[in-house]
Design a protein around this motif. Structure first.
Motif, PDB file in Angstrom:
ATOM      1  N   UNK A 126     -57.788 -26.173  63.433  1.00 52.46           N
ATOM      2  CA  UNK A 126     -56.971 -25.909  64.226  1.00 52.46           C
ATOM      3  C   UNK A 126     -57.801 -25.077  65.780  1.00 52.46           C
ATOM      4  N   UNK A 127     -59.040 -25.619  65.401  1.00 53.54           N
ATOM      5  CA  UNK A 127     -59.840 -24.317  66.744  1.00 53.54           C
ATOM      6  C   UNK A 127     -59.106 -25.113  68.085  1.00 53.54           C
ATOM      7  N   UNK A 128     -58.367 -26.188  68.322  1.00 54.35           N
ATOM      8  CA  UNK A 128     -58.373 -27.061  69.340  1.00 54.35           C
ATOM      9  C   UNK A 128     -57.454 -26.620  70.124  1.00 54.35           C
ATOM     10  N   UNK A 129     -56.138 -26.518  69.047  1.00 56.34           N
ATOM     11  CA  UNK A 129     -54.933 -25.604  69.053  1.00 56.34           C
ATOM     12  C   UNK A 129     -54.336 -24.891  69.229  1.00 56.34           C
ATOM     13  N   UNK A 130     -55.775 -23.280  68.628  1.00 52.57           N
ATOM     14  CA  UNK A 130     -54.981 -22.059  68.248  1.00 52.57           C
ATOM     15  C   UNK A 130     -54.032 -21.850  70.049  1.00 52.57           C
ATOM     16  N   UNK A 131     -55.104 -22.090  71.263  1.00 51.57           N
ATOM     17  CA  UNK A 131     -54.875 -21.470  71.935  1.00 51.57           C
ATOM     18  C   UNK A 131     -53.540 -22.159  72.643  1.00 51.57           C
ATOM     19  N   UNK A 132     -52.881 -23.271  72.003  1.00 48.60           N
ATOM     20  CA  UNK A 132     -52.574 -23.565  73.023  1.00 48.60           C
ATOM     21  C   UNK A 132     -50.768 -22.719  73.420  1.00 48.60           C
ATOM     22  N   UNK A 133     -50.560 -22.860  75.050  1.00 51.21           N
ATOM     23  CA  UNK A 133     -49.229 -21.506  75.457  1.00 51.21           C
ATOM     24  C   UNK A 133     -48.001 -21.943  74.102  1.00 51.21           C
ATOM     25  N   UNK A 134     -47.237 -21.511  74.434  1.00 46.06           N
ATOM     26  CA  UNK A 134     -46.294 -21.384  73.455  1.00 46.06           C
ATOM     27  C   UNK A 134     -44.869 -22.080  74.406  1.00 46.06           C
ATOM     28  N   UNK A 198     -50.085 -15.696  83.084  1.00 43.56           N
ATOM     29  CA  UNK A 198     -51.894 -16.360  83.303  1.00 43.56           C
ATOM     30  C   UNK A 198     -52.190 -17.483  82.116  1.00 43.56           C
ATOM     31  N   UNK A 199     -52.295 -16.104  81.172  1.00 41.78           N
ATOM     32  CA  UNK A 199     -53.389 -16.737  79.995  1.00 41.78           C
ATOM     33  C   UNK A 199     -52.240 -17.950  79.547  1.00 41.78           C
ATOM     34  N   UNK A 200     -51.300 -18.048  79.486  1.00 41.70           N
ATOM     35  CA  UNK A 200     -49.984 -19.482  79.348  1.00 41.70           C
ATOM     36  C   UNK A 200     -49.680 -20.235  80.503  1.00 41.70           C
ATOM     37  N   UNK A 201     -50.972 -20.209  80.999  1.00 44.93           N
ATOM     38  CA  UNK A 201     -50.684 -21.953  82.490  1.00 44.93           C
ATOM     39  C   UNK A 201     -49.455 -21.057  82.949  1.00 44.93           C
ATOM     40  N   UNK A 202     -48.620 -20.804  83.254  1.00 44.95           N
ATOM     41  CA  UNK A 202     -47.918 -20.463  84.172  1.00 44.95           C
ATOM     42  C   UNK A 202     -47.760 -19.755  85.298  1.00 44.95           C
ATOM     43  N   UNK A 203     -46.411 -20.396  86.704  1.00 44.11           N
ATOM     44  CA  UNK A 203     -46.613 -20.618  87.333  1.00 44.11           C
ATOM     45  C   UNK A 203     -46.100 -19.504  88.457  1.00 44.11           C
TER      46      UNK A 203
END
Length: 452
Positions: A126-134, A198-203
């Motif tokens: 799951x290395x490609x999804x582990x840091x996916x924004x919640x 910001x890490x979660x790509x919040x605007x």
């Protein structure tokens, strides 16, 4: 304190009920134990009292030492139990990190240089999804920021009490210090909240900052105002003046909230946190786990293990709040609070690793809820304490009791949830930095075929 001035460092009360013929004056002074006891009958009861002052070598500063020493053994027992739990969990975390994770990462990185295709397994799949924004990112980051604010407030207040700067039995001074630190710690709350938003790509960072500054304090302020109105209706001396409530409101809106917004601005302007893995454009399917590893089961286990570290200390706190017992040992409370946060973080890390091995990469909210699950047992014990120890039937005291216990439970949830979430993020970031990224895999693949 002077030639003609003394301080009272203690007192003993000796109640006696003596039968006597003189109905207007208690004339007996000596040998009270040898006299007949008075029978309870209808009519007047004659009572009086004598005060005898005796000089003591006990100093004013050490007048509470007797009570401290009488309960110190049971406090040490609770701390020892907590340390044993911390040692066991720390050992498990070290074993997981040093033996399982590092070994798997080394084998994975070696195979990349030898094979064209790697069959990923375990936590690496799951290395490609582990840091996916919640989901509900703004609420999560606001909870983390508020938890950090409360954690720093509690830590420094109890630390000053532990070193003797502030006496824990002086509740008014303790409350003032807690409010002061809560206001000051608005800056790190906003900073941490903005960094993770910001890490979660919040605007909408301004909206997130306002949620951090207003949500929890607003709920507490509204609840406190309702309780104070009930006090005023009952004519209780515990009711706070309206001007004092306005002062708290001004302190919150004009001091704490601006500090939170300034911290958020600094967090947004700071360098973005670098992640070791990229996020895939399409989410990976999360397979079902065995029933005993599902969230509804593990969250109760996590809370029970964490709550067991402070159970003994929590009993003394409840007796101090509601049964007029004195609580002096701030050092044990400070150590117990640290143990609670450490155990919550370690159990959360272990469960997060297990979930990642099962292919469940949705760890953001779960790590927060795992860490804060000890608050469930705080609330459950408060209900038990009310049923078996509180003999209150009036509406206002019931509202005050459950209102305050809900506040304490919420604080435990926010503090332990924030600490566990941050600790889990550091753990996850570290273990996935041990394996090669997609770019490094491509470079290794090209280098291998060029050499051939």
């Amino acid at each position: 304190t002077g030639e003609d001035t003394y301080e009272i460092v203690g007192f003993n009360i000796l109640p006696m009920s003596i039968e006597q013929s003189n109905k207007t004056l208690c004339a007996y002074k000596d040998n009270l134990y040898k006299l007949n006891k008075q029978k309870l009958e209808d009519g007047d009861v004659i009572f009086s009292y004598d005060v005898i002052f005796e000089e003591s070598e006990l100093t004013m500063a050490s007048r509470w030492d007797y009570y401290k020493e009488s309960t110190k053994d049971i406090h040490w027992f609770g701390i020892v139990i907590g340390n044993i739990i911390v040692f066991i969990l720390s050992f498990l975390v070290i074993v997981i990190f040093c033996r399982a994770i590092k070994k798997d990462a080394d084998m994975y990185n070696i195979k990349i240089g030898k094979e064209d295709f790697i069959d990923e397994f375990g936590w690496k799949q799951v290395s490609g999804d582990v840091f996916r924004p919640c989901k509900n990112t703004m609420l999560l980051t606001a909870g983390i920021g508020t938890g950090v604010q409360l954690c720093l407030m509690l830590f420094f207040t109890l630390f000053l009490s532990a070193i003797g700067f502030m006496k824990v039995e002086q509740r008014s001074n303790m409350l003032s210090l807690l409010i002061l630190y809560f206001v000051i710690m608005g800056f790190p709350a906003g900073f941490i909240s903005a960094r993770f938003y910001r890490l979660q790509n919040g605007k909408q960072w301004l909206k997130s900052s306002l949620l951090t500054a207003l949500l929890f304090p607003g709920i507490v302020f509204i609840g406190y105002t309702i309780v104070n109105i009930l006090f005023s209706i009952d004519g209780s001396s515990a009711a706070v003046r309206f001007i004092d409530i306005i002062s708290l409101l001004i302190l919150w809106l004009c001091c704490s909230s601006p500090l939170t917004l300034i911290g958020s601005l600094c967090g947004i302007k700071a360098k973005r946190i670098e992640l070791p893995c990229n996020v895939n454009p399409v989410p990976t399917y999360i397979p079902p786990k065995p029933w005993y590893f599902r969230f509804k089961i593990t969250v109760w286990i996590t809370g029970l293990v964490a709550f067991s570290t402070i159970f003994i200390e929590f009993i003394y706190i409840m007796n101090s709040l509601w049964n007029h017992k004195l609580y002096f040992l701030a050092t044990f409370l400070w150590i117990g609070s640290i143990l609670l946060m450490v155990v919550s973080a370690e159990v959360t890390i272990i469960l997060t690793y297990i979930n990642l091995c099962f292919g469940d990469y949705a760890w953001w909210w779960k790590s927060y809820l795992f860490g804060g699950s000890s608050s469930l047992f705080v609330l459950i014990y408060s209900i038990y304490y009310y049923i078996f120890n509180m003999h209150v039937t009036r509406f206002s005291p019931i509202v005050v009791y459950f209102g305050l216990m809900s506040l304490i439970s919420s604080m435990v949830f926010l503090i332990c949830g924030a600490v566990s979430s941050l600790s889990t993020f550091v753990f996850v970031k570290k273990i996935y930095s041990l394996i090669k990224t997609d770019y490094e895999v491509i470079q290794s693949y090209k280098s291998l075929h060029c050499n051939n």
